[in-house]
Write an enzyme that holds these catalytic residues in place. Structure first.
Site, PDB file in Angstrom:
ATOM      1  CG  ASP A 205      -1.940   1.006   1.333  1.00  0.00           C
ATOM      2  OD1 ASP A 205      -2.780   1.017   0.433  1.00  0.00           O
ATOM      3  OD2 ASP A 205      -1.951   1.803   2.284  1.00  0.00           O
ATOM      4  CD  GLU A 244      -2.086   2.684  -3.611  1.00  0.00           C
ATOM      5  OE1 GLU A 244      -3.159   3.238  -3.889  1.00  0.00           O
ATOM      6  OE2 GLU A 244      -1.683   2.573  -2.444  1.00  0.00           O
TER       7      GLU A 244
HETATM    8  C1  GLC Z   1      -4.188   3.164  -0.425  1.00  0.00           C
HETATM    9  C2  GLC Z   1      -5.412   2.305  -0.490  1.00  0.00           C
HETATM   10  C3  GLC Z   1      -6.593   3.094   0.002  1.00  0.00           C
HETATM   11  C4  GLC Z   1      -6.336   3.550   1.426  1.00  0.00           C
HETATM   12  C5  GLC Z   1      -5.029   4.316   1.519  1.00  0.00           C
HETATM   13  C6  GLC Z   1      -4.605   4.506   2.947  1.00  0.00           C
HETATM   14  O1  GLC Z   1      -4.225   4.219  -1.306  1.00  0.00           O
HETATM   15  O2  GLC Z   1      -5.596   1.820  -1.790  1.00  0.00           O
HETATM   16  O3  GLC Z   1      -7.779   2.349  -0.075  1.00  0.00           O
HETATM   17  O4  GLC Z   1      -7.373   4.371   1.877  1.00  0.00           O
HETATM   18  O5  GLC Z   1      -3.975   3.623   0.887  1.00  0.00           O
HETATM   19  O6  GLC Z   1      -4.185   3.274   3.486  1.00  0.00           O
END
Ligand code: GLC
Length: 553
Positions: A205, A244
């Site tokens: 993440d 991500e």
């Molecule tokens: C990432 C996740 C999202 C979450 C954020 C904070 O962007 O995809 O859903 O709210 O991180 O953890």
């Protein structure tokens, strides 16, 4: 190409399916999905053909960010089951040949995590330095605020000690301080724990936030990613980190690990995704051509993860203001469909007004793109959204199993879409029986994608179709070629495609019962409205020699 390559580097042509245990299937009748429910659906996932499950966070949580706010990295949210249920699930998935990866959310914890409670208790706390504290933070740069609807700063004053703590996301999600070696060790321990229970890796993440909130306190933040990857690979050679990282390509490639690919194994292609939406809005291939042309080749053994929608907003932050407006106008004109000024909180089928031909074309395009496709639960049946749900939760509604919903006997954890996307109209049971359904189309696409590892492994070239709405590309590997052609507009057309080196070959359409011949280096292809073709060229020459080196790949 040799199929044996694809079992070592399994992720390079995997089909990844993301789901939230909480909204997938309720196994104990309390309205909340759980591991027992999910385990009962493993054969469904197996028959769909997916090869890897990505589980959204399933850890104990106050649930203020749908589980992305964790209070214990080493156990299971009691609403979703027990560690015992988790292990039974893992065992069943493994039996069906399905790998499992999980969200690794270590940029921050919940403010209810015992670590943070301890850290904030006093400036002298032994865990004080596990989070990022400051007497007088730098003024905020508005572009750093991820959730502008709820936050206006990334710093929060903690009255007790008079210092501010950093929170890249919501104020209830304090950032961990990875400049502290104890924190880095603890993160590795978290990886080790879940790998011991059978995970094949992690969807990491918010990676840029994770490594870049440490300022100059960590001389080389990317070294931390490389260390984490090395730790993971020592424990399990085939495990992956899927990151991500929503950044322009030139900044993103460094996250694979410069040159040698020793950091993230895979990165989501956010730029390609956003340009696909621009292409859909215009019914023109140009933006996809451009993104694919700009996209760097990942380092050896690394891979792009392709997608059209995920659990978050459909972010359009990397388009220009005018381009974003075009997508808003086409797919989310109402303010209520938009979010954070940069995205849409809708699912693809509702944005396409339920047009099945167009929906099928979009997913055919996704599966044919060079990379590893990642789908979000419910995409395979064309689930819609529920805009009555708050913010991003609009696309996180319960899985629709049957005409009556089939998710739970109790009132479900989140409201189910109504109207033309209600379970009466969109559900697994009906689509299983309908040979023309979207579910059947997904099964076919996945089967063909797995039969054509060239798409994921090969060298890809965008082809000139001479038509602004028709996108075509070819993928070549070890003397085998697959050509994919997609018509983004709703009128029929015909194109002539020049196929270098394939003169005299026979092309077999893998999505229809048709063959055609390449004559004078060209093939004429009629394209129906939103039509799509995957063409395999008949093999020319010999198969790759058996003595080709295994370690070369
Ligand atoms: C990432 C996740 C999202 C979450 C954020 C904070 O962007 O995809 O859903 O709210 O991180 O953890």
């Amino acid at each position: 190409m040799r199929l044996t390559y694809t079992s070592d580097l399994w992720y390079k042509n995997a089909v990844i399916y993301c789901l939230d245990v909480e909204t997938y299937k309720d196994g104990n009748g309390d309205g909340v999905g759980d591991f027992r429910g999910l385990t009962q659906q493993i054969d469904y996932l197996h028959s769909l053909g997916i090869t890897c499950l990505w589980l959204m966070p399933f850890f104990p949580t106050p649930n203020k960010d749908d589980g992305y706010d964790i209070t214990d990295f080493y156990s299971i949210d009691p609403r979703l089951g027990t560690l015992g249920d988790f292990v039974e699930f893992m065992r069943t998935a493994k039996d069906r040949g399905i790998r499992v990866i999980a969200d690794l959310v270590v940029n921050h914890t919940s403010d209810q995590h015992p670590w943070f409670k301890e850290s904030r208790s006093s400036k002298d706390s032994p865990l004080r330095d596990w989070y990022v504290w400051s007497d007088k933070p730098e003024p905020d740069d508005p572009s750093q605020i991820v959730f502008p609807d709820k936050e206006n700063s990334i710093w929060q004053l903690d009255k007790k000690t008079g210092q501010y703590y950093l929170h890249s996301f919501y104020r209830h999600q304090p950032d961990l301080n990875v400049a502290n070696p104890e924190v880095r060790d603890e993160i590795a321990r978290v990886l080790g724990f879940w790998m011991e229970l059978g995970l094949s890796g992690f969807r990491v993440d918010a990676v840029p936030f994770l490594i870049e909130n440490v300022g100059d306190k960590l001389p080389d933040p990317h070294a931390f990613l490389a260390d984490l990857r090395a730790f993971m690979s020592r424990r399990e050679g085939g495990a992956v980190l899927l990151g991500e990282v929503n950044m322009p390509y030139k900044d993103l490639v460094g996250y694979f690990g410069d040159g040698n690919g020793d950091q993230l194994t895979m990165c989501f292609d956010f730029i390609g995704m956003q340009h696909a939406w621009l292409a859909f809005a215009r019914s023109e291939a140009g933006p996809i051509n451009q993104a694919l042309g700009d996209r760097p080749k990942p380092p050896k053994d690394c891979q792009w993860a392709t997608f059209l929608r995920n659990h978050d907003e459909l972010t359009l932050d990397k388009l220009t203001d005018e381009e974003r407006q075009e997508v808003f106008d086409a797919f989310g004109p109402d303010k209520d469909m938009q979010i954070y000024g940069r995205g849409l909180r809708r699912r693809l089928p509702s944005m396409f007004g339920g047009d099945l031909r167009r929906i099928k074309m979009a997913y055919s395009l996704l599966f044919s793109m060079p990379g590893t496709p990642v789908i979000f639960y419910g995409e395979e049946i064309g689930m819609g959204d529920n805009l009555d749900e708050e913010g991003r939760m609009a696309v996180r509604t319960p899985m629709q199993w049957s005409q009556s919903g089939g998710f739970s006997d109790a009132p479900p954890v989140r409201g189910i879409p109504g109207g033309s996307f209600a379970p009466e109209r969109v559900n697994v049971a009906d689509q299983k029986r309908d040979p023309d359904s979207l579910l059947r189309w997904f099964q076919l696409l996945i089967e063909r994608y797995r039969e054509c590892p060239e798409l994921a492994w090969g060298d890809n070239t965008v082809l000139d179709t001479g038509h602004p709405s028709v996108f075509a590309h070819r993928c070549d590997a070890d003397g085998a070629t697959v050509v994919a052609v997609h018509n983004l507009c709703d009128t029929a057309t015909e194109i002539d495609l020049a196929l270098e080196g394939l003169d005299g070959s026979v092309l077999t359409d893998l999505l229809a019962d048709e063959t055609m011949e390449v004559a004078d280096g060209t093939v004429r292809l009629p394209m129906s409205p939103h039509g799509c073709r995957w063409l395999r060229a008949a093999p020319r020459g010999d198969m790759p020699p058996e003595d080709a080196s295994i370690i070369a790949h």
